[in-house]
Design an enzyme around this catalytic site. Structure first.
Site, PDB file in Angstrom:
ATOM      1  N   ARG A  76      82.614  36.756  70.970  1.00 16.03           N
ATOM      2  CA  ARG A  76      82.832  37.969  71.749  1.00 16.03           C
ATOM      3  C   ARG A  76      81.878  37.979  72.939  1.00 16.03           C
ATOM      4  NH1 ARG A  76      86.247  42.319  70.211  1.00 16.03           N
ATOM      5  NH2 ARG A  76      84.571  43.746  70.685  1.00 16.03           N
ATOM      6  N   LYS A 115      87.075  21.629  71.150  1.00 19.70           N
ATOM      7  CA  LYS A 115      87.331  21.054  69.825  1.00 19.70           C
ATOM      8  C   LYS A 115      87.580  19.550  69.912  1.00 19.70           C
ATOM      9  CE  LYS A 115      90.001  22.099  65.705  1.00 19.70           C
ATOM     10  NZ  LYS A 115      90.491  23.210  64.919  1.00 19.70           N
ATOM     11  N   ARG A 138      94.876  24.085  60.594  1.00 20.04           N
ATOM     12  CA  ARG A 138      94.568  25.261  59.776  1.00 20.04           C
ATOM     13  C   ARG A 138      95.425  26.420  60.236  1.00 20.04           C
ATOM     14  NH1 ARG A 138      89.632  27.292  60.613  1.00 20.04           N
ATOM     15  NH2 ARG A 138      89.668  28.378  58.639  1.00 20.04           N
TER      16      ARG A 138
HETATM   17  C1  BTN Z   1      92.486  22.181  62.160  1.00 26.36           C
HETATM   18  O1  BTN Z   1      93.381  22.960  62.472  1.00 26.36           O
HETATM   19  O2  BTN Z   1      91.381  22.239  62.683  1.00 26.36           O
HETATM   20  C2  BTN Z   1      92.707  21.143  61.087  1.00 26.36           C
HETATM   21  C3  BTN Z   1      93.370  19.914  61.645  1.00 26.36           C
HETATM   22  C4  BTN Z   1      93.563  18.824  60.609  1.00 26.36           C
HETATM   23  C5  BTN Z   1      94.413  17.686  61.135  1.00 26.36           C
HETATM   24  C6  BTN Z   1      94.458  16.526  60.190  1.00 26.36           C
HETATM   25  S1  BTN Z   1      95.201  15.107  60.928  1.00 26.36           S
HETATM   26  C7  BTN Z   1      95.223  14.295  59.379  1.00 26.36           C
HETATM   27  C8  BTN Z   1      95.609  15.338  58.355  1.00 26.36           C
HETATM   28  N1  BTN Z   1      97.040  15.454  58.243  1.00 26.36           N
HETATM   29  C9  BTN Z   1      97.488  16.635  58.675  1.00 26.36           C
HETATM   30  O3  BTN Z   1      98.685  16.969  58.702  1.00 26.36           O
HETATM   31  N2  BTN Z   1      96.466  17.398  59.054  1.00 26.36           N
HETATM   32  C10 BTN Z   1      95.206  16.730  58.888  1.00 26.36           C
END
Ligand code: BTN
Length: 325
Positions: free
Chosen positions: A323, A188, A123
């Site tokens: 925070r 995470k 993201r």
């Molecule tokens: C995040 O940043 O939390 C989202 C991560 C999403 C990763 C997955 S892996 C499979 C799919 N292909 C990608 O390029 N991204 C998502």
């Protein structure tokens, strides 16, 4: 962009996947190549993020071994109703991104998995660290007919489906950080990325991408810019990637099949139960803006509800951080 691994490398990986030591000589014999060529092939495995150990006198090994994804095994572990909604199943050794591939091959019910992503997307423009043969990277393309409005809250509902799948794999104490980061012990474990294509007011496609850390190699893990964990570190959690992928697909396919009819209201209570930050002071960051408030929960469309200076405000985008009081 997809890339099939050359046959010799696939054969080499198959031999090393048992996690035992193999001498350069025996590898050369099995593969029908010289020791110098074996050395070259082993060096190329580095580019997949695999850590081949070299021990003088003992040879080479992939510590911990490797179990590769197998489409037949994955499909066998998905229930018939969920399997019925898969129209196409693509499994690759290496590609830039499973989301990107599906955006280029949009097809309702197209599922894509791979062993390694060279440009895995996270993201907010982040990179998703995706070393070979270690974790699960999967995407599903799904067509919707009622426009984007009917998809409100879908990205949060996907987070709930991922948690349900994890629970079924013996992974507990999982929570969600708005909108859909999957956390265990504040670290995470998985991320969700939804990308849209098509007509916002009519027929459109969503590509749902999920990345889940299963056996993250330490070296690759060092490149992750936030606290993270993996199923391998969580006692009692299943680490068989084929099974993990199957459970994720099963939960996601059933969610997608029913979402236009059910909407987010069906998932909202469950999301609230999983809310990692309920009642906490959080900071919402979006480009050029920062708001601090008390996390109240989510609205019926999945928007973030914050109490800011005594008044409730609702936010659609951004990222929250906790925070310290
Ligand atoms: C995040 O940043 O939390 C989202 C991560 C999403 C990763 C997955 S892996 C499979 C799919 N292909 C990608 O390029 N991204 C998502």
């Amino acid at each position: 962009m997809t890339l099939q691994m050359p046959d010799t490398q696939q054969a080499l990986l198959k031999i090393l996947s048992d996690g035992a030591f193999h001498s350069g000589e025996s590898l050369g014999e099995c593969l029908g190549i010289s020791r110098a060529a074996v050395w070259k092939q082993l060096r190329q495995l580095d580019s997949y993020g695999l850590e081949v150990e070299r021990h003088k006198g003992r040879g080479y090994r992939l510590a911990g071994g490797l179990s590769l994804l197998d489409d037949e095994v994955i499909l066998r572990h998905i229930s018939a109703p969920a399997r019925a909604s898969i129209n196409r199943f693509s499994l690759f050794a290496q590609m830039d991104s499973t989301n990107q591939y599906l955006l280029e091959h949009l097809d309702h019910g197209h599922v894509c998995l791979c062993e390694q992503q060279t440009a895995g997307r996270g993201r907010r423009g982040r990179q998703w660290i995706s070393p070979y043969g270690s974790n699960v990277y999967l995407s599903i393309a799904w067509g919707f007919s009622q426009g984007i409005a009917a998809l409100e809250g879908l990205s949060l509902a996907v987070g709930v489906a991922v948690v349900d799948a994890l629970n079924s794999l013996g992974c507990h104490d999982v929570s969600l950080k708005w909108p859909n980061d999957v956390l265990v012990n504040k670290q995470k474990l998985a991320g969700v990325l939804l990308e849209l294509a098509g007509d916002a007011s009519g027929d459109c496609f969503v590509v749902v991408g999920v990345g889940l850390n299963v056996n993250m190699p330490l070296l690759a893990g060092r490149a992750i810019d936030q606290p993270w964990t993996a199923l391998q570190h969580l006692p009692g959690a299943e680490v068989n990637r084929n099974l993990v992928a199957a459970r994720l697909l099963q939960a996601l396919l059933l969610l997608l099949k029913n979402y236009e009819g059910q909407g987010f209201k069906h998932y909202r209570d469950r999301w609230e139960q999983l809310n990692a930050h309920k009642g906490q002071q959080v900071e919402l960051l979006s480009p050029g803006k920062s708001v601090v408030g008390n996390m109240l929960g989510v609205s019926e469309t999945g928007a973030l509800r914050l109490e800011v200076e005594g008044r409730e405000q609702v936010f659609l985008g951004g990222e929250i951080s906790v925070r310290p009081r």
